[in-house]
Structure formats: structure tokens, C-alpha cells
Design a protein around this motif. Structure first.
Motif, PDB file in Angstrom:
ATOM      1  N   PHE A  65       0.789  -0.933  -0.106  1.00  0.00           N
ATOM      2  CA  PHE A  65       0.057  -0.306   0.064  1.00  0.00           C
ATOM      3  C   PHE A  65       0.888   1.279  -0.249  1.00  0.00           C
ATOM      4  CE2 PHE A  65      -2.266   3.269   2.337  1.00  0.00           C
ATOM      5  CZ  PHE A  65      -3.454   2.755   1.801  1.00  0.00           C
ATOM      6  N   ILE A  66       1.821   0.629   0.532  1.00  0.00           N
ATOM      7  CA  ILE A  66       2.854   3.079   1.138  1.00  0.00           C
ATOM      8  C   ILE A  66       3.249   2.079  -0.503  1.00  0.00           C
ATOM      9  CG2 ILE A  66       5.285   3.358   1.974  1.00  0.00           C
ATOM     10  CD1 ILE A  66       3.923   1.929   4.770  1.00  0.00           C
ATOM     11  N   SER A  67       3.872   1.664  -0.864  1.00  0.00           N
ATOM     12  CA  SER A  67       4.863   1.496  -2.031  1.00  0.00           C
ATOM     13  C   SER A  67       3.667   2.335  -2.986  1.00  0.00           C
ATOM     14  CB  SER A  67       5.093   0.514  -2.978  1.00  0.00           C
ATOM     15  OG  SER A  67       4.722  -0.865  -2.321  1.00  0.00           O
ATOM     16  N   ARG A  68       2.660   1.849  -3.520  1.00  0.00           N
ATOM     17  CA  ARG A  68       1.533   2.360  -4.072  1.00  0.00           C
ATOM     18  C   ARG A  68       0.765   4.040  -4.083  1.00  0.00           C
ATOM     19  NH1 ARG A  68      -4.071   0.385  -3.935  1.00  0.00           N
ATOM     20  NH2 ARG A  68      -2.773  -1.252  -2.261  1.00  0.00           N
ATOM     21  N   ILE A  69       0.908   4.015  -2.626  1.00  0.00           N
ATOM     22  CA  ILE A  69       0.799   5.972  -2.559  1.00  0.00           C
ATOM     23  C   ILE A  69       2.333   6.731  -3.221  1.00  0.00           C
ATOM     24  CG2 ILE A  69       0.578   7.822  -0.822  1.00  0.00           C
ATOM     25  CD1 ILE A  69      -1.893   5.883  -0.570  1.00  0.00           C
ATOM     26  N   LEU A  70       3.547   5.944  -2.214  1.00  0.00           N
ATOM     27  CA  LEU A  70       4.285   6.856  -2.859  1.00  0.00           C
ATOM     28  C   LEU A  70       5.240   6.533  -3.901  1.00  0.00           C
ATOM     29  CD1 LEU A  70       4.222   6.695   0.806  1.00  0.00           C
ATOM     30  CD2 LEU A  70       6.773   7.311   0.624  1.00  0.00           C
ATOM     31  N   GLY A  71       5.075   5.400  -4.593  1.00  0.00           N
ATOM     32  CA  GLY A  71       5.270   5.560  -5.685  1.00  0.00           C
ATOM     33  C   GLY A  71       4.684   6.107  -6.808  1.00  0.00           C
ATOM     34  N   GLU A  72       3.091   6.409  -6.929  1.00  0.00           N
ATOM     35  CA  GLU A  72       2.469   6.907  -8.103  1.00  0.00           C
ATOM     36  C   GLU A  72       2.198   8.513  -7.750  1.00  0.00           C
ATOM     37  OE1 GLU A  72      -1.137   4.800  -7.867  1.00  0.00           O
ATOM     38  OE2 GLU A  72      -0.315   3.182  -8.821  1.00  0.00           O
ATOM     39  N   LYS A  73       1.961   8.855  -6.563  1.00  0.00           N
ATOM     40  CA  LYS A  73       1.707  10.346  -6.768  1.00  0.00           C
ATOM     41  C   LYS A  73       3.664  10.882  -6.306  1.00  0.00           C
ATOM     42  CE  LYS A  73      -2.991  10.465  -6.088  1.00  0.00           C
ATOM     43  NZ  LYS A  73      -2.908   8.535  -6.075  1.00  0.00           N
ATOM     44  N   SER A  74       3.185  12.369  -6.930  1.00  0.00           N
ATOM     45  CA  SER A  74       4.459  13.042  -6.591  1.00  0.00           C
ATOM     46  C   SER A  74       4.248  14.780  -6.439  1.00  0.00           C
ATOM     47  CB  SER A  74       5.759  12.861  -8.134  1.00  0.00           C
ATOM     48  OG  SER A  74       4.726  13.408  -9.367  1.00  0.00           O
ATOM     49  N   GLY A  75       5.223  14.857  -6.204  1.00  0.00           N
ATOM     50  CA  GLY A  75       4.750  16.215  -6.194  1.00  0.00           C
ATOM     51  C   GLY A  75       4.792  16.655  -4.250  1.00  0.00           C
ATOM     52  N   ALA A  76       3.436  17.823  -4.664  1.00  0.00           N
ATOM     53  CA  ALA A  76       2.822  18.566  -3.035  1.00  0.00           C
ATOM     54  C   ALA A  76       1.610  17.045  -2.775  1.00  0.00           C
ATOM     55  CB  ALA A  76       2.206  19.704  -3.478  1.00  0.00           C
ATOM     56  N   LEU A  77       0.623  16.480  -3.035  1.00  0.00           N
ATOM     57  CA  LEU A  77      -0.311  15.552  -3.115  1.00  0.00           C
ATOM     58  C   LEU A  77      -0.010  14.321  -2.386  1.00  0.00           C
ATOM     59  CD1 LEU A  77      -3.245  15.008  -2.768  1.00  0.00           C
ATOM     60  CD2 LEU A  77      -2.413  13.792  -5.073  1.00  0.00           C
ATOM     61  N   GLY A  78       1.543  14.006  -3.153  1.00  0.00           N
ATOM     62  CA  GLY A  78       2.912  13.251  -2.588  1.00  0.00           C
ATOM     63  C   GLY A  78       3.615  12.761  -0.924  1.00  0.00           C
ATOM     64  N   VAL A  79       3.808  13.979  -1.154  1.00  0.00           N
ATOM     65  CA  VAL A  79       4.422  14.710  -0.389  1.00  0.00           C
ATOM     66  C   VAL A  79       2.826  14.608   1.037  1.00  0.00           C
ATOM     67  CG1 VAL A  79       5.380  16.377   1.544  1.00  0.00           C
ATOM     68  CG2 VAL A  79       6.049  16.071  -0.620  1.00  0.00           C
TER      69      VAL A  79
END
Lengths: 166, 187
Positions: A65-79
Motif C-alpha cells: 500500500f505504501i509503495s503504491r501511494i509513494l510510488g505513483e503520486k509525486s509532487g505536493a500531493l505525494g508529500v
């Protein structure tokens, strides 16, 4: 590995101090052990609750789950997402850091990874009941909110410094 | 009759203490009903982390007991109390980074600090250092994320820990802090 060494070290330190204490004053040593037990009993009900809560959260927010969230979303939303996931979970360092390293190799950004690691350590939503028990609601909420905001700042600074430091 | 009263009082206290744990168990029960596989995963993880925690907690609590018994309130006040200055901050910081065990093992240590009248900002420095920069974790961080990343985070976190302590002490009023100390002493 270093984790085990430190665990053994803390046992050694405790045993050495216990022996010194016992040789110096048996009555005080007995008192100390009673106090140790009381302080443990005091926290036990909360510990049990926190352990189950962490397990529940981690069954949903697992490495995948974590890798899906941190891998796909970049930029401010990812942060922001990385910070929320970091705040909601409680993973021991010897699992979190290798996971973070894996995510970095998988293409996640430094800022997102730093935000995740930073909030993981400084912000504890699942341990909030425990923190409230020892301090109070106001102090616990203030500490966690400040930590959350400043952790994001630290994450951007880490990204900036590592970008410049090549 | 009197005995009976005492018993029912204790039961009430027991229920209050374990309320949070019971709620998490009910939550686990609900998960189990709907998703057996996830429920089993949770139980496995509970067993695993309980074992880890049971292994690390005894020496921590023994040290807490010894600290409580051997180091007098006066000594603690001198070392980390209201007028301990920068020396108190540095000491709180170092005790924090040397803490082991689960992240929340810092709280029972903070409990003794409060009982011994350690300055509130020093306790926050201790909690911050213990969560952000532990020595054993720093070593894992270097080996997995590299020296640059770990060192940058270490440096920024030293500032962060002090900053959080400063902001907290200015946001909380003196009577908030006194209330916390009074509550913990009663615990």
C-alpha cells in the motif's frame, strides 16, 4: 542487526545496575523492582490496545500500500499523502528504513520518502491515547500537530539539500 | 458488605483502564467476521510485536525503577530541572537518543522525569530526540538510505527537536503544565 546489539546492551546495563544496587542496598533494590512493576502495570492496558491498533492499521497500510501511494503520486500531493501514511502508521526503524530504500530505488522522490520517515517517527496517531494518558489532550495534540507541519518542512529541506549536495 | 463495595469499585477501574484495549479487540472481531484473512494477519502481527515488546521492556522498566529509587528529586532538578539551562537540554537530548524499545517506551521514562520535577521543555526535548533520532535507528538509516540522507536528517532533526520544545513551551500556559505534573504524580 544493530537493533539486536542494542537490545543486548540495554539488558547488560540493566543487569549491571541491578547488581550494583543489590550489593549496595537490598531494600532499595526491592523498592525499585516494585516501582518498575507498578510503572509497567500502569501502562500495560494502553500498551495492549496500542499493539492491537497498530496491527490493524498495518494490515491495511502494508508495504504494498505504501509503495503504491509513494510510488505513483509525486509532487505536493505525494508529500501530503506520504505524511498522512507516516503519521497513521508505526513501523520500527529496522523495517521502515529498508522499505524506504526500496521505494527510492523504485523511483519515489527524496521529499516524499523523507516526509514518510519523518512523520513515521515524530507523529503518532495510534499512540495518541498513550500520549494523552501521560500528558494531556492539549499537549499531545499540539505536539503532534506541530510535528506534522514541521516534518513536511524538514522533508522539503532534505530534498533541497540532497539536490544541491551531489 | 464493605468488601463488596471495594470489589465493584475495582471492577469499574479495571473496565476504565482496559476500555481502549476492549475497543480495539471489538474492532478486530468485526474485521475477523468480514475478512478472515485480514483478521488472521492482524493476529499474527499482534503475536509478533507482543513478543518483540516483551523482550525489550523488562530492562527498560528495571532501569526506570532504579532511576526512580536511587536518583533523588533534588539531583534530577539540578541536572534537568527548571534552572538546568543548556546542560539540562543536552542531557535530555542524549538520554532521548539512547532510548531503546518501541517508540512509545519514551512515555514511561517521561513519567519518572515528571515525578522528579524535570523541566517541561526538557521532557519535550527528550520525547523528540527519542522519536526522531535514536542511535540504533540512525545506524540502520545510514546502511539503507545512505550517509548523506541520514546525516542531513540528523542535522535538521536536532534543530527540529529544539524548535518543537520551544514552540510547545510558548503555546502551553503555565497552568496547563502544572496540571500535567499534578496528574502524573497521582498516577
Amino acid at each position: 542487526m544493530s537493533n539486536y546489539i542494542f537490545n543486548i546492551l540495554i539488558y547488560l546495563i540493566a543487569i549491571i545496575f541491578l547488581i550494583i544496587s543489590f550489593v549496595k542496598n537490598r531494600k532499595k533494590t526491592k523498592q525499585a523492582l516494585i516501582k518498575a512493576w507498578k510503572s509497567f502495570q500502569n501502562i500495560l492496558p494502553m500498551f495492549l490496545g496500542v499493539v492491537v491498533l497498530i496491527a490493524i492499521v498495518l494490515s491495511i497500510v502494508d508495504t504494498e500500500f505504501i509503495s503504491r501511494i509513494l510510488g505513483e503520486k509525486s509532487g505536493a500531493l505525494g508529500v501530503l499523502l506520504a505524511s498522512i501514511v507516516g503519521s497513521a502508521t508505526l513501523i520500527p526503524g529496522f523495517i521502515a528504513f529498508p522499505t524506504a530504500a526500496m521505494l527510492l530505488q523504485g523511483g519515489a522522490g527524496y521529499v516524499q520518502i523523507a516526509a514518510f520517515v519523518q512523520t513515521l517517527m515524530m507523529v503518532g496517531i495510534v499512540t495518541l491515547p498513550l500520549e494523552i494518558k501521560y500528558f494531556n489532550k492539549k499537549a499531545a495534540i499540539i505536539r503532534n500537530s506541530i510535528s506534522f507541519i514541521l516534518s513536511i518542512g524538514v522533508a522539503y529541506l532534505i530534498g533541497f539539500i540532497l539536490g544541491a549536495w551531489k | 458488605m464493605k468488601n463488596n463495595n471495594k470489589k465493584s469499585f475495582n471492577l469499574k477501574k479495571f473496565l476504565k483502564q482496559y476500555m481502549f484495549f476492549f475497543i480495539t479487540l471489538i474492532l478486530l472481531g468485526i474485521i475477523f467476521i468480514f475478512r478472515h484473512d485480514i483478521g488472521l494477519k492482524v493476529i499474527n502481527s499482534v503475536i509478533y510485536s507482543s513478543r518483540e515488546i516483551i523482550l525489550v521492556l523488562p530492562p527498560i522498566f528495571i532501569l526506570i525503577g532504579l532511576l526512580d529509587e536511587w536518583v533523588s528529586k533534588e539531583t534530577m532538578i539540578k541536572l534537568m530541572g527548571e534552572d538546568s539551562g543548556i546542560k539540562g537540554i543536552i542531557l535530555s537530548f542524549f538520554i532521548g537518543i539512547m532510548t531503546v524499545g518501541p517508540l512509545y517506551s519514551a512515555f514511561p521514562i517521561a513519567e519518572v522525569f515528571i515525578k522528579k520535577n524535570v523541566k517541561f521543555t526538557n521532557i519535550i526535548v527528550f520525547i523528540g530526540a527519542s522519536s526522531a533520532i535514536r542511535v540504533p535507528m540512525f545506524l540502520v538509516e545510514i546502511s539503507s538510505l545512505g550517509f548523506k540522507f541520514a546525516l542531513t536528517r540528523l542535522f535538521l532533526n536536532i534543530i527540529l527537536v529544539l524548535l518543537i520544545a520551544y514552540i510547545m513551551s510558548s503555546l502551553l500556559k503555565q497552568n496547563d503544565i502544572t496540571a500535567i505534573y499534578e496528574k502524573v504524580i497521582k498516577m
